[in-house]
Write a protein that holds these residues in place. Structure first.
Motif, PDB file in Angstrom:
ATOM      1  N   TRP A  60      20.007 107.917  42.488  1.00 33.86           N
ATOM      2  CA  TRP A  60      18.983 106.877  42.593  1.00 33.86           C
ATOM      3  C   TRP A  60      17.751 107.381  41.848  1.00 33.86           C
ATOM      4  O   TRP A  60      16.912 108.079  42.405  1.00 33.86           O
ATOM      5  CB  TRP A  60      18.681 106.631  44.060  1.00 33.86           C
ATOM      6  CG  TRP A  60      17.868 105.427  44.386  1.00 33.86           C
ATOM      7  CD1 TRP A  60      16.915 104.822  43.626  1.00 33.86           C
ATOM      8  CD2 TRP A  60      17.923 104.681  45.605  1.00 33.86           C
ATOM      9  NE1 TRP A  60      16.378 103.753  44.293  1.00 33.86           N
ATOM     10  CE2 TRP A  60      16.977 103.641  45.506  1.00 33.86           C
ATOM     11  CE3 TRP A  60      18.660 104.794  46.766  1.00 33.86           C
ATOM     12  CZ2 TRP A  60      16.757 102.716  46.536  1.00 33.86           C
ATOM     13  CZ3 TRP A  60      18.449 103.894  47.795  1.00 33.86           C
ATOM     14  CH2 TRP A  60      17.513 102.855  47.670  1.00 33.86           C
ATOM     15  N   ARG A  69      25.469 100.307  43.793  1.00 31.02           N
ATOM     16  CA  ARG A  69      24.998  99.605  44.993  1.00 31.02           C
ATOM     17  C   ARG A  69      26.033  99.566  46.102  1.00 31.02           C
ATOM     18  O   ARG A  69      25.682  99.603  47.277  1.00 31.02           O
ATOM     19  CB  ARG A  69      24.499  98.216  44.623  1.00 31.02           C
ATOM     20  CG  ARG A  69      23.254  98.343  43.745  1.00 31.02           C
ATOM     21  CD  ARG A  69      22.687  97.036  43.335  1.00 31.02           C
ATOM     22  NE  ARG A  69      21.703  97.286  42.292  1.00 31.02           N
ATOM     23  CZ  ARG A  69      20.940  96.366  41.794  1.00 31.02           C
ATOM     24  NH1 ARG A  69      21.018  95.126  42.213  1.00 31.02           N
ATOM     25  NH2 ARG A  69      20.064  96.679  40.854  1.00 31.02           N
ATOM     26  N   TYR A 138      15.513  94.377  46.366  1.00 29.09           N
ATOM     27  CA  TYR A 138      16.768  95.003  46.789  1.00 29.09           C
ATOM     28  C   TYR A 138      16.913  94.933  48.305  1.00 29.09           C
ATOM     29  O   TYR A 138      17.980  94.603  48.826  1.00 29.09           O
ATOM     30  CB  TYR A 138      16.799  96.454  46.300  1.00 29.09           C
ATOM     31  CG  TYR A 138      18.032  97.221  46.696  1.00 29.09           C
ATOM     32  CD1 TYR A 138      19.251  96.990  46.076  1.00 29.09           C
ATOM     33  CD2 TYR A 138      17.977  98.188  47.694  1.00 29.09           C
ATOM     34  CE1 TYR A 138      20.384  97.699  46.437  1.00 29.09           C
ATOM     35  CE2 TYR A 138      19.097  98.900  48.064  1.00 29.09           C
ATOM     36  CZ  TYR A 138      20.300  98.651  47.439  1.00 29.09           C
ATOM     37  OH  TYR A 138      21.425  99.359  47.805  1.00 29.09           O
TER      38      TYR A 138
END
Length: 144
Positions: A60, A69, A138
């Motif tokens: 990340w 993801r 997100y």
């Protein structure tokens, strides 16, 4: 039997279910008076150094979103599932953007509505957590 965090410990976030998770900046030393994690999720663009407890590296990059993801969802679900019995730590370099985003996703898993999760983490962990608009987006889409 393992134990969880002290609710008043540095960086400890108490989720609505009572699960305790600690957020931390990897660039800072451990709190001198606290226990070490038993399970950690390291949110970094590069593989972190080895640690003497169980840890999972989630690729990340700083100011970005997780590279995978589906893996991120699985790793964060594992952290949430372990929090009732383990000292779970979520950590990135600075302890705010990626860590705050991951903590907000844990809050969603814990029942906080996705549109409220960032505010929840900012109130109970760090007022500057979740640094970018795409990190906020997100979290809002994490339940999908």
């Amino acid at each position: 039997m393992k134990s969880t965090w002290n609710p008043s410990g540095a960086g400890v976030l108490c989720l609505p279910s009572g699960r305790l998770v600690r957020g931390r900046a990897l660039r800072r030393p451990f709190p001198p008076d606290g226990p070490l994690p038993t399970y950690a999720v390291h949110l970094l663009g590069r593989q972190p150094p080895e640690v003497p407890w169980e840890a999972h590296w989630l690729r990340w990059p700083d100011f970005r979103l997780p590279a995978d993801r589906a893996e991120a969802r699985a790793v964060l679900a594992e952290a949430w599932n372990r929090a009732p019995v383990d000292r779970v730590e979520i950590a990135c370099g600075g302890g705010r953007g990626r860590t705050g985003t991951a903590l907000a996703c844990l809050a969603v898993l814990d029942g906080v509505p996705p549109k409220e999760a960032v505010d929840f983490v900012r109130r109970h962990y760090d007022r500057r957590a979740v640094e970018t608009p795409w990190q906020r987006g997100y979290v809002r889409r994490f339940a999908d």
